[in-house]
Enzyme design. Structure first.
Site, PDB file in Angstrom:
ATOM      1  N   SER A  57       0.754  -1.274   0.020  1.00  0.00           N
ATOM      2  CA  SER A  57       0.082  -0.094  -0.114  1.00  0.00           C
ATOM      3  C   SER A  57       0.892   1.413  -0.069  1.00  0.00           C
ATOM      4  CB  SER A  57      -0.978  -0.057   1.387  1.00  0.00           C
ATOM      5  OG  SER A  57      -0.132  -0.212   2.315  1.00  0.00           O
ATOM      6  N   HIS A  96       1.588   3.846   7.225  1.00  0.00           N
ATOM      7  CA  HIS A  96       0.958   4.592   6.058  1.00  0.00           C
ATOM      8  C   HIS A  96       1.490   6.103   6.416  1.00  0.00           C
ATOM      9  CE1 HIS A  96      -2.630   1.819   4.797  1.00  0.00           C
ATOM     10  NE2 HIS A  96      -1.478   1.504   4.218  1.00  0.00           N
ATOM     11  N   ASP A 123      -7.638   5.634   5.466  1.00  0.00           N
ATOM     12  CA  ASP A 123      -7.612   4.507   6.221  1.00  0.00           C
ATOM     13  C   ASP A 123      -8.860   4.187   6.925  1.00  0.00           C
ATOM     14  OD1 ASP A 123      -4.224   4.341   6.695  1.00  0.00           O
ATOM     15  OD2 ASP A 123      -5.234   3.853   4.929  1.00  0.00           O
TER      16      ASP A 123
END
Lengths: 180, 167
Positions: A57, A96, A123
């Protein structure tokens, strides 16, 4: 009769002192590795100073199998920082980037929203039900450094545990049969 | 002393040490590069400015972003992650940073650009504080290296403001 005598002889010939020395050397190696790990935890301020990237990701920046060095300070999280966080109820940490930050006036409490660079949506879907923001206690650390490919060893060992057993077995055999 | 095991062990140790050393040197060399990026942002239009049904303010705007980030690229750079964030203060929050747009710049050839875009991510406040609000637009960049330490910086452009009434 002769066979029992042979076994007894071979047992007597195991030098106790040499065996103990080997065991202590092994113990020293293991404990010094543990000491280094704990020191790293203190210096970087986070529970796991090194993490392996498990998903795609954050591509093309971080690919699966890269390792990240984490650091955590008292400074509040700011937008753009790459953070590693745990969601309540999930045990795998996620790496992230923070895209939204709201810091409260007096308490310094911070609400953070994150998103993976390679994901299309933020998210919110990953957080726990009813949770819209991440807070300080969810965040394990900020990524400050990066090494490519080194994490594949960990991924292989956790996905095919048989390799872990083979490796430990081989190491154990090496230690027992080595002459020093 | 000359068995295969010993030789393989010595080779492995040496190669890992050499690789680690090379990675460290590569990362250190980034400290010596001279960097002077530049950027300019204009708000072309405020498309929508409303209150999300009794909740928070939301703004949609079109931005004209031009930047020259070529000097950030060194031989140890894998990509540069650039994003534009609106930063402002409200009575409840001492700092709000909302990312409006971001892009991954994979190499030097793409590092000088100008685009006009509406905001990629929704500009939503925690409250109804955005009417007439003055804010800064900052262009942040994150240099992600091929190996080693990552570093980031930003250019702050103050002086933007939102209209006094909903639209």
């Amino acid at each position: 009769m002769g066979w029992i005598g042979e076994t007894v002889d071979s047992i007597k010939s195991i030098k106790i002192r040499q065996l103990l020395t080997q065991a202590i050397t092994l113990g020293m190696i293991v404990t010094s590795a543990l000491i280094i790990w704990k020191c790293l935890m203190c210096v970087t301020g986070t529970e796991s100073p090194v993490v392996v990237v498990l998903s795609g990701s954050m591509e093309p920046g971080f690919k699966r199998g890269d390792i990240l060095f984490l650091h955590m300070t008292k400074e509040p999280i700011r937008a753009g920082e790459i953070v590693v966080f745990n969601v309540d109820g999930r045990d795998i940490p996620i790496v992230h980037r923070a895209i939204k930050v709201h810091e409260r006036e007096n308490t310094g409490h911070v609400d953070v929203l994150t998103k993976g660079d390679n994901n299309d949506v933020d998210d919110i879907g990953l957080y726990a039900d009813g949770q819209f923001w991440l807070h300080r206690h969810h965040i394990m650390g900020r990524a400050v450094g990066f090494l490519p490919y080194v994490g594949w060893v960990t991924i292989i060992m956790s996905e095919k545990p048989i390799i872990k057993y083979i490796l430990i077995g081989a190491l154990g055999l090496l230690v027992i049969t080595s002459k020093d | 002393m000359h068995s295969f095991g010993y030789r393989a062990n010595a080779l492995l140790t040496f190669s890992v040490t050499a690789l680690a050393f090379i990675c460290a040197i590569a990362s250190l060399s980034d400290n010596f590069s001279n960097q002077n990026p530049s950027a300019e942002i204009q708000i072309l239009n405020i498309n929508r400015f409303k209150k999300q049904s009794y909740e928070n303010d939301e703004v949609s705007l079109t931005l004209d972003i031009s930047a020259d980030l070529e000097s950030l690229f060194t031989w140890n750079t894998k990509q540069v992650f650039a994003f534009v964030a609106a930063e402002y203060e409200t009575p409840k929050n001492s700092l709000n940073q909302v990312s409006l747009w971001d892009a991954i710049i994979p190499d030097k050839e793409h590092a000088k650009f100008r685009i006009q875009t509406s905001n990629k991510y929704r500009f939503i406040d925690q409250g109804h504080n955005l009417r007439g609000k003055e804010f800064n637009l900052t262009l942040h960049w994150h240099v992600m290296p091929k190996t080693g330490k990552m570093f980031a910086d930003k250019i702050v452009m103050p002086g933007y403001s939102l209209p006094d009434a909903y639209k």
